[in-house]
Design an enzyme around this catalytic site. Structure first.
Site, short mmCIF file in Angstrom:
data_model
loop_
_atom_site.label_atom_id
_atom_site.label_comp_id
_atom_site.label_asym_id
_atom_site.label_seq_id
_atom_site.Cartn_x
_atom_site.Cartn_y
_atom_site.Cartn_z
N ILE A 1 0.84 -1.20 0.00
CA ILE A 1 0.00 0.00 0.00
C ILE A 1 0.87 1.25 0.00
CG2 ILE A 1 -1.78 1.26 1.28
CD1 ILE A 1 -2.77 -1.54 2.26
N ARG B 1 -3.06 0.78 10.78
CA ARG B 1 -3.59 0.14 11.99
C ARG B 1 -3.59 1.14 13.13
NH1 ARG B 1 -5.82 -2.86 9.46
NH2 ARG B 1 -5.90 -5.13 9.51
N GLU C 1 -11.08 -0.83 18.45
CA GLU C 1 -12.14 -0.85 17.43
C GLU C 1 -13.14 -1.93 17.78
OE1 GLU C 1 -10.74 -1.10 13.38
OE2 GLU C 1 -9.29 0.50 13.70
N HIS D 1 -12.78 2.51 9.75
CA HIS D 1 -12.00 1.42 9.14
C HIS D 1 -12.60 1.03 7.77
CE1 HIS D 1 -9.13 -2.07 10.32
NE2 HIS D 1 -9.15 -1.92 9.01
P1 NAD Z 1 3.00 -4.79 3.44
O1 NAD Z 1 3.42 -5.91 4.30
O2 NAD Z 1 2.98 -4.95 1.98
O3 NAD Z 1 3.93 -3.53 3.76
C1 NAD Z 1 4.30 -3.14 5.03
C2 NAD Z 1 5.67 -2.51 4.96
O4 NAD Z 1 5.99 -2.02 6.26
C3 NAD Z 1 6.76 -3.51 4.58
O5 NAD Z 1 7.47 -3.06 3.46
C4 NAD Z 1 7.64 -3.57 5.82
O6 NAD Z 1 9.01 -3.71 5.50
C5 NAD Z 1 7.39 -2.21 6.45
N1 NAD Z 1 7.70 -2.15 7.87
C6 NAD Z 1 7.52 -3.11 8.81
N2 NAD Z 1 7.96 -2.67 10.01
C7 NAD Z 1 8.42 -1.42 9.80
C8 NAD Z 1 9.01 -0.45 10.65
N3 NAD Z 1 9.21 -0.68 11.95
N4 NAD Z 1 9.36 0.73 10.13
C9 NAD Z 1 9.18 0.99 8.81
N5 NAD Z 1 8.63 0.10 7.95
C10 NAD Z 1 8.26 -1.09 8.45
O7 NAD Z 1 1.58 -4.34 3.99
P2 NAD Z 1 0.44 -3.58 3.18
O8 NAD Z 1 -0.38 -4.55 2.45
O9 NAD Z 1 1.05 -2.45 2.44
O10 NAD Z 1 -0.43 -3.03 4.41
C11 NAD Z 1 0.01 -1.94 5.17
C12 NAD Z 1 -0.90 -1.72 6.34
O11 NAD Z 1 -2.21 -1.38 5.90
C13 NAD Z 1 -1.09 -2.91 7.27
O12 NAD Z 1 -1.09 -2.47 8.59
C14 NAD Z 1 -2.47 -3.42 6.90
O13 NAD Z 1 -3.06 -4.12 7.95
C15 NAD Z 1 -3.18 -2.12 6.64
N6 NAD Z 1 -4.41 -2.20 5.84
C16 NAD Z 1 -5.44 -1.42 6.22
C17 NAD Z 1 -6.60 -1.42 5.49
C18 NAD Z 1 -7.75 -0.59 5.91
O14 NAD Z 1 -8.89 -0.97 5.68
N7 NAD Z 1 -7.56 0.54 6.50
C19 NAD Z 1 -6.70 -2.22 4.34
C20 NAD Z 1 -5.61 -2.99 3.98
C21 NAD Z 1 -4.46 -2.96 4.73
C1 MLT Z 2 -7.23 -5.27 6.15
O1 MLT Z 2 -6.26 -5.46 6.88
O2 MLT Z 2 -7.43 -5.91 5.12
C2 MLT Z 2 -8.12 -4.17 6.51
O3 MLT Z 2 -8.05 -3.91 7.85
C3 MLT Z 2 -9.49 -4.25 5.98
C4 MLT Z 2 -10.41 -5.28 6.51
O4 MLT Z 2 -10.18 -5.86 7.54
O5 MLT Z 2 -11.38 -5.52 5.83
#
Ligand code: NAD
Ligand code: MLT
Length: 525
Positions: free
Chosen positions: A149, A230, A259, A277
């Site tokens: 992301i 998160r 949450e 969320h």
């Molecule tokens: P991902 O695993 O592809 O990327 C996470 C990145 O964070 C990795 O490149 C990792 O190296 C880096 N990282 C880990 N620890 C770190 C630190 N201490 N300092 C700096 N970088 C660090 O994950 P993603 O798919 O990109 O998801 C990112 C976040 O978004 C997650 O927390 C996921 O749960 C959240 N998310 C939220 C929603 C939502 O509905 N709001 C939806 C999807 C994902």
């Molecule tokens: C996720 O990690 O995929 C997001 O929090 C979204 C969800 O739970 O649907």
């Protein structure tokens, strides 16, 4: 098989599950009730609100799979899942675009006071001056976590002519270059330079509270913060104080420390934009998530390797197709040892030779260990916990790769050490599909693994084969194939006889009494 779904997923996903299993959708189920009923289910599908922890695994005696319909797995105790032999699957790719787009939308809303202006106008007032905002153009965005992301956000914000600086110590420099992001060596460097900071890390011990009072103090005055990753990565209390003082100009938050949270001091501030969320809540993402999670849950229930297992190696479909027959071969090789030897193992050395060494061999080692331990451990053993169970029995597992071709195009060679000596075996595939054991304890052989087999070690002298044939004939046991191998003329020989059914114990005893036979084992592969 039965699957319980405790949080809302797309109907397409439920329909897909129902093609093969019974599905109970229990969206309002509370913790106490879930603990009571989980013992009836083989699968559970959750999103981020259901805590799938050690207590739940202890109550879930039939559970084989946890499907996380989404990305983050911070609500799932992975160690407990692995110990219980439960595979955890998620759909990390399915909602990333939606989450990235929501991040951009929240950032823009936050910079332009869109939500406050919307409420103001709808309350019947036309006013522009309280809502003056800032452009993104020419500003610096600091991205913490440049994964899936974070990467999408980086490329999208460059289209707004923003300079991107990113902090992620766990990815190669190449990724920063590809995404056009300047690498911040230290988090502090990013904090000092960014006009806007957005977090995209998982929630881990290291990232919980990673932006607190000290870190906010290091940021530019008037910085804008976004958290669509998160809750808790930005400390809410420190953020509240900084928003109140104006140190932080605005914050856009999709996620919260607790949450669901219908009530939070941050909601009272004018300079926050908040959503419940919603990052992944688009029709497109939920459809993809629903279908993908259903597919993976069904695969896991059928004992297949899945594409997005979190607590075991998972493989893209293409690699999986290639490796499947080798996994079968490795599992059959694994089943040999304890059917032929009774000594505890201290070490397993597996060598992958030839073309196979150029592929991901981790799943093959798991398959070997699964086959090896299945007959002797009480616990359920599967691809998820096979390595852990080997470790808990103090078995060292060593893998090596040698891509130079041997006599065979591909070969899996195994040496099992047991304190008294070693036991060796090797297998290959004929015609890329048919498993063959080609070496057993120094004997070269062409052994086709079969459900019922008799392995006989004997002196290489006339009459032995004839005697066995007669005993089988009298006992009305049909011999399907027979292979003989000897290490030298008149020395020791190994006979492998595939038969059509179980050989009764008294028949085996008769074979053992034949002159020149030193060892007899009835095995099933
Ligand atoms: P991902 O695993 O592809 O990327 C996470 C990145 O964070 C990795 O490149 C990792 O190296 C880096 N990282 C880990 N620890 C770190 C630190 N201490 N300092 C700096 N970088 C660090 O994950 P993603 O798919 O990109 O998801 C990112 C976040 O978004 C997650 O927390 C996921 O749960 C959240 N998310 C939220 C929603 C939502 O509905 N709001 C939806 C999807 C994902
Ligand atoms: C996720 O990690 O995929 C997001 O929090 C979204 C969800 O739970 O649907």
């Amino acid at each position: 098989m039965k699957v319980i779904v405790t949080e809302s997923i797309a109907q397409s996903g439920i329909d897909k599950l129902r093609e093969k299993v019974e599905v109970d959708v229990r969206l309002k189920i509370n913790r106490e009730e879930l603990l009571k009923v989980i013992g009836d289910y083989h699968g559970i599908v959750v999103r981020s609100a259901t805590m799938v922890d050690r207590e739940l695994f202890a109550a879930a005696k039939k559970l084989k799979v946890v499907g996380r319909a989404g990305n983050g797995i911070d609500n799932i105790d992975l160690d407990a899942a692995t110990e219980a032999g439960v595979v955890v699957v998620n759909t990390p790719e399915s909602n990333t675009v939606s989450a990235a787009e929501h991040t951009i939308g929240m950032l823009l809303a936050s910079c332009r006071n869109t939500c406050r202006a919307n409420n103001h106008l709808k309350s019947g007032k036309w006013d522009r001056s309280p809502f003056k905002g800032n452009e993104l153009d020419g500003k610096t965005v600091g991205i913490i976590g440049l994964g899936r992301i974070g990467g999408l956000v980086a490329s999208r914000l460059q289209a707004f002519n923003m300079r991107v600086i990113a902090y992620d110590p766990y990815i190669p420099d190449e990724r920063f270059k590809i995404l056009g992001a300047q690498k911040a060596e230290k988090l502090e460097d990013l904090l000092a330079e960014a006009d806007v900071i957005t977090v995209h890390t998982p929630k881990t011990e290291e990232t919980i509270g990673m932006l607190g009072e000290r870190e906010i103090g290091l940021m530019k005055d008037g910085v804008r913060l976004v958290n669509c990753a998160r809750g808790g990565i930005i400390q809410e209390k420190a953020l509240y104080n900084a928003l109140k003082s104006g140190k932080v100009a605005s914050a856009a938050l999709d996620v919260f420390e607790q949450e669901p949270c219908p009530d939070n001091p941050l909601f009272e501030l004018e300079n926050t934009v908040v959503t419940p969320h919603l990052g992944a809540d688009t029709f497109e993402a939920q459809n993809k998530v629903g279908i993908n999670i259903a597919k993976q849950v069904l695969d896991a229930l059928e004992g297949k390797l899945v594409t997005n297992a979190v607590n075991m190696p998972s493989l893209p479909d293409r690699d999986m197709e290639y490796l499947k027959p080798y996994m079968l071969l490795a599992e059959k090789l694994g089943r040999l040892y304890f059917q032929l030897e009774k000594r505890p193992i201290s070490r397993v050395e597996i060598k992958y030779r030839g073309g196979i060494a150029e592929h991901k061999t981790g799943p093959l080692t798991l398959a070997y260990l699964k086959g090896l331990l299945e007959p002797v451990v009480k616990e359920r053993v599967n691809y998820v916990n096979a390595k852990l169970l080997a470790k808990s029995r103090s078995i060292d597992v060593l893998e090596s790769l040698d891509s130079t071709a041997s006599e065979y195009t591909d070969l899996i060679e195994v040496k099992v050490s047991n304190g008294h000596g070693s036991f060796t075996m090797a297998g290959t595939l004929f015609g890329m599909r048919e498993p063959r054991i080609v070496e057993l304890n120094g004997y070269k052989i062409d052994m086709e693994p079969a459900p019922y087999m008799l392995l006989v070690r004997n002196e290489d002298k006339p009459g032995v084969i004839g005697c066995i044939g007669t005993i089988m004939g009298v006992a009305k046991i049909n011999i399907a194939t027979m292979r003989v191998s000897r290490n030298s003329k008149g020395g020791k020989a190994l006979m492998v006889i595939n038969v059509d059914g179980v050989i009764p114990k008294d028949v085996i005893e008769m074979v053992k009494k034949v002159d020149g036979i030193t060892d007899v084992n009835f095995i099933k592969l």
